[in-house]
Design an enzyme around this catalytic site. Sequence first.
Site, PDB file in Angstrom:
ATOM      1  N   CYS A  18      -4.430  28.022  54.481  1.00  0.00           N
ATOM      2  CA  CYS A  18      -5.451  28.719  53.711  1.00  0.00           C
ATOM      3  C   CYS A  18      -4.823  29.313  52.464  1.00  0.00           C
ATOM      4  O   CYS A  18      -5.433  29.364  51.402  1.00  0.00           O
ATOM      5  CB  CYS A  18      -6.071  29.843  54.520  1.00  0.00           C
ATOM      6  SG  CYS A  18      -6.554  29.321  56.149  1.00  0.00           S
ATOM      7  N   ASP A 392      37.523  43.134  52.682  1.00  0.00           N
ATOM      8  CA  ASP A 392      38.355  43.726  51.659  1.00  0.00           C
ATOM      9  C   ASP A 392      39.006  44.950  52.324  1.00  0.00           C
ATOM     10  O   ASP A 392      38.519  45.438  53.332  1.00  0.00           O
ATOM     11  CB  ASP A 392      37.452  44.139  50.496  1.00  0.00           C
ATOM     12  CG  ASP A 392      38.173  44.981  49.481  1.00  0.00           C
ATOM     13  OD1 ASP A 392      39.246  44.553  49.038  1.00  0.00           O
ATOM     14  OD2 ASP A 392      37.658  46.049  49.135  1.00  0.00           O
TER      15      ASP A 392
HETATM   16  P1  ADP Z   1      42.122  46.021  47.148  1.00  0.00           P
HETATM   17  O1  ADP Z   1      42.226  44.556  47.451  1.00  0.00           O
HETATM   18  O2  ADP Z   1      42.864  46.822  48.155  1.00  0.00           O
HETATM   19  O3  ADP Z   1      40.708  46.470  46.958  1.00  0.00           O
HETATM   20  P2  ADP Z   1      42.647  45.806  44.264  1.00  0.00           P
HETATM   21  O4  ADP Z   1      42.602  44.317  44.168  1.00  0.00           O
HETATM   22  O5  ADP Z   1      41.527  46.564  43.651  1.00  0.00           O
HETATM   23  O6  ADP Z   1      42.889  46.289  45.768  1.00  0.00           O
HETATM   24  O7  ADP Z   1      44.009  46.316  43.626  1.00  0.00           O
HETATM   25  C1  ADP Z   1      45.246  45.801  44.094  1.00  0.00           C
HETATM   26  C2  ADP Z   1      46.376  46.723  43.807  1.00  0.00           C
HETATM   27  O8  ADP Z   1      46.531  46.895  42.398  1.00  0.00           O
HETATM   28  C3  ADP Z   1      46.222  48.115  44.357  1.00  0.00           C
HETATM   29  O9  ADP Z   1      46.681  48.214  45.662  1.00  0.00           O
HETATM   30  C4  ADP Z   1      47.067  48.947  43.394  1.00  0.00           C
HETATM   31  O10 ADP Z   1      48.386  48.929  43.790  1.00  0.00           O
HETATM   32  C5  ADP Z   1      46.936  48.221  42.093  1.00  0.00           C
HETATM   33  N1  ADP Z   1      45.939  48.831  41.202  1.00  0.00           N
HETATM   34  C6  ADP Z   1      44.748  48.298  40.812  1.00  0.00           C
HETATM   35  N2  ADP Z   1      44.119  49.116  39.970  1.00  0.00           N
HETATM   36  C7  ADP Z   1      44.892  50.220  39.826  1.00  0.00           C
HETATM   37  C8  ADP Z   1      44.785  51.433  39.084  1.00  0.00           C
HETATM   38  N3  ADP Z   1      43.721  51.706  38.297  1.00  0.00           N
HETATM   39  N4  ADP Z   1      45.774  52.327  39.189  1.00  0.00           N
HETATM   40  C9  ADP Z   1      46.844  52.079  39.959  1.00  0.00           C
HETATM   41  N5  ADP Z   1      47.004  50.965  40.668  1.00  0.00           N
HETATM   42  C10 ADP Z   1      46.065  50.028  40.612  1.00  0.00           C
HETATM   43 MG    MG Z   2      38.621  46.832  46.473  1.00  0.00          MG
END
Ligand code: ADP
Ligand code: MG
Length: 688
Positions: A18, A392
């Site tokens: 319908c 994650d």
């Molecule tokens: P996760 O996989 O744990 O979410 P990310 O991929 O976001 O982590 O970041 C990986 C790594 O890069 C972090 O563990 C940190 O060591 C470093 N990192 C990323 N962004 C920052 C930041 N703004 N200041 C300091 N360290 C950072």
């Molecule tokens: Mg993350």
Amino acid sequence: MVKSNKTFYVEGLDCPDCARSLEKNLAGMKGVERAKLDFPTSKLKVEFGEGIKEIEIERELEKLGYKAKSKDFIIRIEEKKPFNKIFLTSISGIFLLTGFLFSVFENNVAVLLYLMAIVVGGYYIARKALVSVKTLNLDMNVLMGVAVLGAILIREYLEGATVVFLFSLAQLLESYSMDKARNAIRRLMEFSPNFVTLRRGGKEVEVSVENIKVGEIILTKPGERIGLDGVVVKGFSHVNQAPITGESLPIKKSKGDKVFAGTVNHEGILEIKVEREFKNTTLQRIIHMVEKAQTKKAPSQSFVDKFATYYTPTIIIFAIFTATIPPICFGEFSKWFYRSLVLLVISCPCALVISTPVTVVSGLTRAARNGVLIKGGLYLEEMGRLKVVAFDKTGTLTRGVPEVTEIFGFNSNSKLDVLKIAASIEKNSEHPIGKAILRYAEKRNVEIFDVEDFQSIPGRGAKAKIANKTYLVGSYRLFKGFKELNAPELKRGSTVVFVGNEKEILGAILASDEVRKEAEDAVQKIVSKGVEKVVMITGDNEKAAKAIAERVGVEYYAELLPEDKIKIVEELKKKYKKVCMVGDGVNDAPALAASSVGVAMGAAGTDIALETADIALMSDELLKIPYTMKLSKKSLRIIKENITLSLLIKGIFLGLAIFGIATLWMAVFADMGTSLMVIGNGMRVLRD
Ligand code: ADP
Ligand code: MG
């Protein structure tokens, strides 16, 4: 030409068929450009030009026996019974019954009464059938109409009348129960109040929520529901956020905290600065998304739709064949004609077509009430078939609020300088680690420099210029090729953030993040639901990853850049097919998109997560993942039951019809019975 768009809710829609003829019919109206009617939600979208008024569309719908409500008015639901249809169906039943009683001694009167039953009960059916014939759509109204006319032709008046009565009763019951299933979604809307209290010129006034603008301050008293999304500017209270997050434990709210429309304020008075207009509140968007979710069809639904498009014409052809060939060969026209009418009735795929959407709608609604927003029937089904769940780390398996635990100054650099530089850069950062460093510095009133050219380097860190010199903060990857990387005291399983300039590393900051307390439990439950592999993928260092993975009981991949995360998800998908990625939705968006089902955590309040994920968990609770898997499995099971049941009953009746055992009314009764069973079964998902 001015074009208008209008959404209606159509009441009394009983069958997908319908819906299709209605769509076609409206599209054929002068001035209407497009009409789209979604059966499971009964939402009708009409695009029309100047030549036609809204009221004319409503009238047309009413002429066909439906009731339309424009969307603005359904915020409050009132369930009106389709009185006319109930009335006509009952009268038809009475005629049928008295006709049956009369048939014992006076057949002519009985026939007259049967015909009356047909006319009265068939009124709406005929009207819909005529429309469908005009649009060349052989829907069930047409098939039933032909069957009844055929029955009259071969003087099977009792049969004809019974078919009409049963069919109109069936439609009544079906539209009633479908409306009930649909209303489950709209009931979410009942959570939000119509009026809010506003303070204007020292006086408190009640204002309709639709008239409140962003930035105005509303007042919510103890026990009241909050009217709009906003931020608390004054007051202290606890708020039950169950309508949004499914979490029934009241949450503390004070200045600066976000609150959502539809949630219940407990003990204090809250003054709230409105951040979203009524139509954009999180609650409204949840409802909208659940309704839209229907358009992403579940695989089982596509199968059913395809089946139905072949099934009906095949049986109709078969019916025509039955009505012509055997009588030519063996005579006995009425007998074969009757059997072909039975086949026509059986050719309606109604129960089959209803079986999936009613279950999916119920599943999506049930999930939404528990704070799980599933954005397509497809994902509801996929969740029950997962082979891998990938998490994650930061903000997902861990709470995402790391704390700085230690600071090191290398060579002659002081800890304080290291912290100052790091905090100054991280002031601009969105990353949880960055925020932790800034928090730590602010608490200690550390001086923060002005920075220029801030740049975040996803998965690695960030950089910026202080007094024209470039500084870097981040994981060791950012400092590859630098000396002094393996300072022995840093190996402790926490996140290590190095701080340096372009030439050397000046120091390091250690931060650690708490694992969510339900993480281990959630992982175990996920495994018990038949998932083969649960993994954690993180950009953090090996040691930190290992420590957490071991505690939670998952495999892990560490030191990944955002693009590596996508690669891992794709590899897992190649090997295991159904991979679910769970992330916080902000910096994990690409990996979420690469997975079969992307689940975002803590979506209440973050737009990106709400929009990008396939499934958004409104709260931060990991246990909602095994919950959703359970719901999905239950829905899948019910869908399978429904499809099997409807196919089986059709099959049986097809057999009975071929051997001439099935009668018309039995066929209608079976169809009605199956439809109702399928609807009832589907709605079981709503409860548990
Ligand atoms: P996760 O996989 O744990 O979410 P990310 O991929 O976001 O982590 O970041 C990986 C790594 O890069 C972090 O563990 C940190 O060591 C470093 N990192 C990323 N962004 C920052 C930041 N703004 N200041 C300091 N360290 C950072
Ligand atoms: Mg993350």
